[in-house]
Design an enzyme around this catalytic site. Structure first.
Site, PDB file in Angstrom:
ATOM      1  N   TRP A   1       0.799  -1.225   0.000  1.00  0.00           N
ATOM      2  CA  TRP A   1       0.000   0.000   0.000  1.00  0.00           C
ATOM      3  C   TRP A   1       0.831   1.273   0.000  1.00  0.00           C
ATOM      4  CZ3 TRP A   1       1.662   2.146   4.456  1.00  0.00           C
ATOM      5  CH2 TRP A   1       1.914   1.321   5.558  1.00  0.00           C
ATOM      6  N   ASN A   2       2.132   1.179   0.246  1.00  0.00           N
ATOM      7  CA  ASN A   2       2.837   2.445   0.493  1.00  0.00           C
ATOM      8  C   ASN A   2       3.210   3.226  -0.761  1.00  0.00           C
ATOM      9  OD1 ASN A   2       4.736   0.338   0.123  1.00  0.00           O
ATOM     10  ND2 ASN A   2       6.336   1.711   0.831  1.00  0.00           N
TER      11      ASN A   2
ATOM     12  N   LYS B   1      -1.942  -7.369  -8.826  1.00  0.00           N
ATOM     13  CA  LYS B   1      -2.834  -7.296  -7.659  1.00  0.00           C
ATOM     14  C   LYS B   1      -2.320  -6.238  -6.695  1.00  0.00           C
ATOM     15  CE  LYS B   1      -3.351  -8.863  -3.507  1.00  0.00           C
ATOM     16  NZ  LYS B   1      -4.070  -7.722  -2.930  1.00  0.00           N
TER      17      LYS B   1
ATOM     18  N   GLY C   1       6.344  -6.378  -0.540  1.00  0.00           N
ATOM     19  CA  GLY C   1       5.496  -6.349   0.644  1.00  0.00           C
ATOM     20  C   GLY C   1       6.269  -6.784   1.869  1.00  0.00           C
ATOM     21  N   GLY C   2       5.541  -7.270   2.855  1.00  0.00           N
ATOM     22  CA  GLY C   2       6.141  -7.598   4.146  1.00  0.00           C
ATOM     23  C   GLY C   2       6.851  -8.948   4.144  1.00  0.00           C
TER      24      GLY C   2
ATOM     25  N   GLU D   1      10.714  -8.154  -2.943  1.00  0.00           N
ATOM     26  CA  GLU D   1      11.227  -6.901  -2.364  1.00  0.00           C
ATOM     27  C   GLU D   1      10.538  -6.757  -1.015  1.00  0.00           C
ATOM     28  OE1 GLU D   1      13.492  -5.034  -3.609  1.00  0.00           O
ATOM     29  OE2 GLU D   1      13.523  -5.491  -5.748  1.00  0.00           O
ATOM     30  N   LEU D   2      11.298  -6.914   0.062  1.00  0.00           N
ATOM     31  CA  LEU D   2      10.671  -7.008   1.390  1.00  0.00           C
ATOM     32  C   LEU D   2      11.049  -5.811   2.271  1.00  0.00           C
ATOM     33  CD1 LEU D   2      11.184 -10.854   1.741  1.00  0.00           C
ATOM     34  CD2 LEU D   2       9.238  -9.639   0.771  1.00  0.00           C
TER      35      LEU D   2
ATOM     36  N   CYS E   1       9.985   1.258   2.630  1.00  0.00           N
ATOM     37  CA  CYS E   1      10.833   0.099   2.938  1.00  0.00           C
ATOM     38  C   CYS E   1      12.249   0.548   3.259  1.00  0.00           C
ATOM     39  CB  CYS E   1      10.815  -0.878   1.775  1.00  0.00           C
ATOM     40  SG  CYS E   1      11.204  -0.086   0.215  1.00  0.00           S
TER      41      CYS E   1
ATOM     42  N   GLU F   1      10.930  -3.880  11.948  1.00  0.00           N
ATOM     43  CA  GLU F   1      10.466  -2.813  11.067  1.00  0.00           C
ATOM     44  C   GLU F   1       9.196  -2.195  11.655  1.00  0.00           C
ATOM     45  OE1 GLU F   1       8.790  -3.920   7.223  1.00  0.00           O
ATOM     46  OE2 GLU F   1      10.010  -2.356   6.308  1.00  0.00           O
TER      47      GLU F   1
HETATM   48  P1  NAD Z   1       1.839  -7.055   2.904  1.00  0.00           P
HETATM   49  O1  NAD Z   1       2.865  -8.110   2.759  1.00  0.00           O
HETATM   50  O2  NAD Z   1       0.831  -7.170   3.970  1.00  0.00           O
HETATM   51  O3  NAD Z   1       0.996  -6.920   1.543  1.00  0.00           O
HETATM   52  C1  NAD Z   1       1.623  -6.696   0.307  1.00  0.00           C
HETATM   53  C2  NAD Z   1       0.766  -7.284  -0.787  1.00  0.00           C
HETATM   54  O4  NAD Z   1       0.748  -8.701  -0.642  1.00  0.00           O
HETATM   55  C3  NAD Z   1      -0.694  -6.843  -0.744  1.00  0.00           C
HETATM   56  O5  NAD Z   1      -1.167  -6.697  -2.059  1.00  0.00           O
HETATM   57  C4  NAD Z   1      -1.369  -8.011  -0.055  1.00  0.00           C
HETATM   58  O6  NAD Z   1      -2.734  -8.146  -0.374  1.00  0.00           O
HETATM   59  C5  NAD Z   1      -0.571  -9.169  -0.608  1.00  0.00           C
HETATM   60  N1  NAD Z   1      -0.603 -10.364   0.223  1.00  0.00           N
HETATM   61  C6  NAD Z   1      -0.677 -10.442   1.571  1.00  0.00           C
HETATM   62  N2  NAD Z   1      -0.694 -11.740   1.956  1.00  0.00           N
HETATM   63  C7  NAD Z   1      -0.606 -12.478   0.828  1.00  0.00           C
HETATM   64  C8  NAD Z   1      -0.589 -13.885   0.570  1.00  0.00           C
HETATM   65  N3  NAD Z   1      -0.695 -14.777   1.548  1.00  0.00           N
HETATM   66  N4  NAD Z   1      -0.472 -14.295  -0.698  1.00  0.00           N
HETATM   67  C9  NAD Z   1      -0.359 -13.400  -1.702  1.00  0.00           C
HETATM   68  N5  NAD Z   1      -0.416 -12.058  -1.529  1.00  0.00           N
HETATM   69  C10 NAD Z   1      -0.524 -11.604  -0.273  1.00  0.00           C
HETATM   70  O7  NAD Z   1       2.642  -5.689   2.985  1.00  0.00           O
HETATM   71  P2  NAD Z   1       2.066  -4.220   3.200  1.00  0.00           P
HETATM   72  O8  NAD Z   1       1.669  -4.097   4.632  1.00  0.00           O
HETATM   73  O9  NAD Z   1       1.052  -3.920   2.143  1.00  0.00           O
HETATM   74  O10 NAD Z   1       3.348  -3.341   2.882  1.00  0.00           O
HETATM   75  C11 NAD Z   1       4.315  -3.039   3.830  1.00  0.00           C
HETATM   76  C12 NAD Z   1       5.512  -3.914   3.658  1.00  0.00           C
HETATM   77  O11 NAD Z   1       6.022  -3.815   2.337  1.00  0.00           O
HETATM   78  C13 NAD Z   1       6.644  -3.488   4.564  1.00  0.00           C
HETATM   79  O12 NAD Z   1       7.248  -4.600   5.181  1.00  0.00           O
HETATM   80  C14 NAD Z   1       7.618  -2.839   3.617  1.00  0.00           C
HETATM   81  O13 NAD Z   1       8.937  -2.824   4.042  1.00  0.00           O
HETATM   82  C15 NAD Z   1       7.421  -3.629   2.382  1.00  0.00           C
HETATM   83  N6  NAD Z   1       7.884  -2.874   1.212  1.00  0.00           N
HETATM   84  C16 NAD Z   1       9.050  -3.249   0.588  1.00  0.00           C
HETATM   85  C17 NAD Z   1       9.537  -2.509  -0.486  1.00  0.00           C
HETATM   86  C18 NAD Z   1      10.806  -2.898  -1.198  1.00  0.00           C
HETATM   87  O14 NAD Z   1      10.987  -2.489  -2.339  1.00  0.00           O
HETATM   88  N7  NAD Z   1      11.707  -3.662  -0.603  1.00  0.00           N
HETATM   89  C19 NAD Z   1       8.839  -1.400  -0.936  1.00  0.00           C
HETATM   90  C20 NAD Z   1       7.676  -1.048  -0.271  1.00  0.00           C
HETATM   91  C21 NAD Z   1       7.200  -1.800   0.794  1.00  0.00           C
END
Ligand code: NAD
Length: 498
Positions: A157-158, A181, A234-235, A256-257, A290, A391
């Site tokens: 979402w960020n 997605k 994502g996370g 990318e976490l 991130c 984090e």
């Molecule tokens: P999140 O992992 O909760 O969600 C990210 C995406 O994954 C969303 O679209 C979500 O619906 C989907 N998702 C969640 N569970 C899933 C599953 N079981 N199977 C498939 N898809 C799934 O992360 P968030 O809270 O939206 O974002 C914050 C995180 O993203 C932070 O940890 C941040 O550091 C990371 N992030 C990393 C980077 C990078 O480039 N390294 C950039 C931005 C954000």
């Protein structure tokens, strides 16, 4: 810039058509400044994922995309970039309304995002194989790089549009098709982007969007047999889960976490610049990046002086409506994240860290009733505390002292993350040495939070697998095929390896 009104209902985009989700169910998406819903997003399930993957597969194998000359493919990407440029104001406003980032930052990002499409558009017809000087007689051997197939691109979402771009641009340049997605918290801007996909003239099914929850749509996508590659941002926990899903059917994977990036301030640093750099690292985008520099390691000899200057600047940060050009710190994007940041602040207190700035929700009139938290600074933090290891993804800085360079590098590396690091010094030897010693995918010296379409971005250790941006990113969307052609008269002994 004004808010979008009235209340909107979005549709999903599959096979070049706008459609309702199979479930006919919708969920609300919120404006984080007001803490109120402003649009409804389709709640997709396995049936929509099946439809989107089929559409992407048909486009991948259909002549229009598969046989499109790469120069034309590149031109399409450039045209898409131009359309984004022309619609930058509107896209930026939607992004701000949905995720609360500052309009000033989003408008700059939207002006820059087209460069990814132009850069990778330019690369589309430069994907060259090689003729190998092979060590066998009468053999002509060459390599081809072919699209990896249907890509599931999943974003957080960020920074929805920027992070979708980092995946879309190389994937399309490579000739892949995509099912995108976005996060359930911020889907609107990605759906709006699809209007420009139509206008640019991409063949139907090349880019599709499904929306909904990670455990429903995300899981359906990452376990789907029709997906060849997953590109996820994502996370950490979601990344681990998705990595396991990918392993089951050997899908290609980039992750990318998260991060717990350290900024190192050495005694020879220009302190005014260092202060600005550390402020930008942790309070820009309300710390919801991130690459947030959420730990600052400061040499003991300048600790107090640095802190005084830092607090003086950070305490002037103006909170408020992210649409307003005067605002410097906006809301937290989601209510769960707001609760998470507050719980991290409680955790830091419990561990014995001392809060010297902020530490509370911000509830003034300028905060519109949304999810605001004051820029927060903890001192007397030791690197082993959870506040220094986990984090937060919010405006919370941990300040840690060090005595010498070795201790600084050891502490900076003593986390399971490895996304980014910052060095503040005026000694070029220290700068080079630090860049070598720090285990992180991006190291910035006397600057912070710079990214470019030309520069590879990604993490060491738990911060991810693979790189986005830069020329090498395109190879994550390509398979290498080696072709052997014999022009010898006879096939030699069939029982012996050639
Ligand atoms: P999140 O992992 O909760 O969600 C990210 C995406 O994954 C969303 O679209 C979500 O619906 C989907 N998702 C969640 N569970 C899933 C599953 N079981 N199977 C498939 N898809 C799934 O992360 P968030 O809270 O939206 O974002 C914050 C995180 O993203 C932070 O940890 C941040 O550091 C990371 N992030 C990393 C980077 C990078 O480039 N390294 C950039 C931005 C954000």
């Amino acid at each position: 810039m004004n808010r979008i009104a009235p209340f909107r209902d979005y549709q999903i985009f599959i096979g070049g058509r706008w459609c309702q989700p199979a479930s006919r169910e919708y969920f609300e998406t919120f404006d984080p400044f007001l803490g109120k819903p402003w649009a409804r997003i389709p709640r997709c399930d396995q049936r929509d994922v099946d439809a989107a993957v089929s559409a992407a597969r048909a486009a991948l194998e259909g002549a229009e995309w598969a046989c499109m000359h790469p120069t034309r493919r590149g031109q399409l990407l450039c045209r898409f970039g131009d359309l984004i440029q022309q619609n930058a104001d509107r896209l930026a406003a939607i992004e701000v309304q949905d995720n609360g980032k500052l309009y000033a930052e989003m408008r700059t990002q939207l002006g820059y995002i087209p460069e990814w499409f132009r850069y990778f558009g330019g690369l589309a017809d430069k994907i060259e194989g090689a003729v190998l000087p092979i060590d066998k007689p009468d053999m002509f051997t060459y390599t081809r790089h072919e699209p990896v197939g249907v890509v599931a691109a999943i974003t957080p979402w960020n920074s929805p549009l920027m992070l979708a771009t980092w995946k879309l641009a190389p994937a399309l340049a490579a000739g892949c098709t995509v099912v995108l997605k976005p996060s359930e918290f911020t889907s609107a801007s990605t759906l709006e982007l699809m209007r420009l996909v139509e206008e640019a003239g991409f063949p139907a099914g090349v880019i599709n969007v499904v929306t909904g929850f990670g455990t429903e749509v995300g899981d359906a996508l990452t376990t789907h047999p029709g997906i060849d590659k997953i590109a996820f941002t994502g996370g950490e926990n979601s990344g681990r889960h998705i990595g396991r899903n990918a392993a089951d059917s050997f899908k290609r994977l980039t992750l990318e976490l998260g991060g717990k990036s350290a900024q190192l301030v050495f005694p020879d640093a220009d302190l005014d610049n260092a202060v600005k750099g550390v402020v930008s690292g942790i309070f820009a985008a309300t710390g919801q990046t991130c690459i947030a520099g959420s730990r600052v390691l400061v040499h003991d000899s300048i600790h107090d002086q640095f802190l005084e200057k830092f607090i003086a600047l950070a305490s002037t940060a103006r909170m408020g409506d992210p649409m307003n050009s005067e605002t410097q710190v906006g809301p937290i994007t989601t209510q769960p994240q707001y609760q998470r940041v507050l719980s991290c602040i409680t955790m830091a207190h419990d561990e014995g860290a001392e809060c010297v700035l902020g530490g509370k929700p911000a509830t003034g009139e300028e905060c519109g009733g949304g999810w605001f938290i004051e820029p927060t600074v903890f001192v007397n933090v030791s690197n082993s505390m959870r506040i220094a290891q986990e984090e937060v993804f919010g405006p919370v800085l941990s300040v840690i002292r060090f005595q010498d360079d070795e201790e600084a590098y050891a502490m900076a590396n003593d986390t399971h993350y490895g996304l980014a690091a910052g060095i503040w010094t005026s000694d070029h030897r220290r700068a080079f040495n630090g860049a070598w010693r720090l285990r992180a995918g991006s190291v910035w010296t006397n600057t912070y939070r710079a990214v470019s379409y030309m520069a590879p971005f990604g993490g060491f250790k738990y911060s991810g697998i693979g790189r986005e941006s830069g020329q090498e990113a395109i190879y994550d969307y390509l398979e290498t095929k080696c072709v052997w052609m014999s022009y010898g008269q006879n096939v030699p002994n069939p029982f012996v390896l050639r």
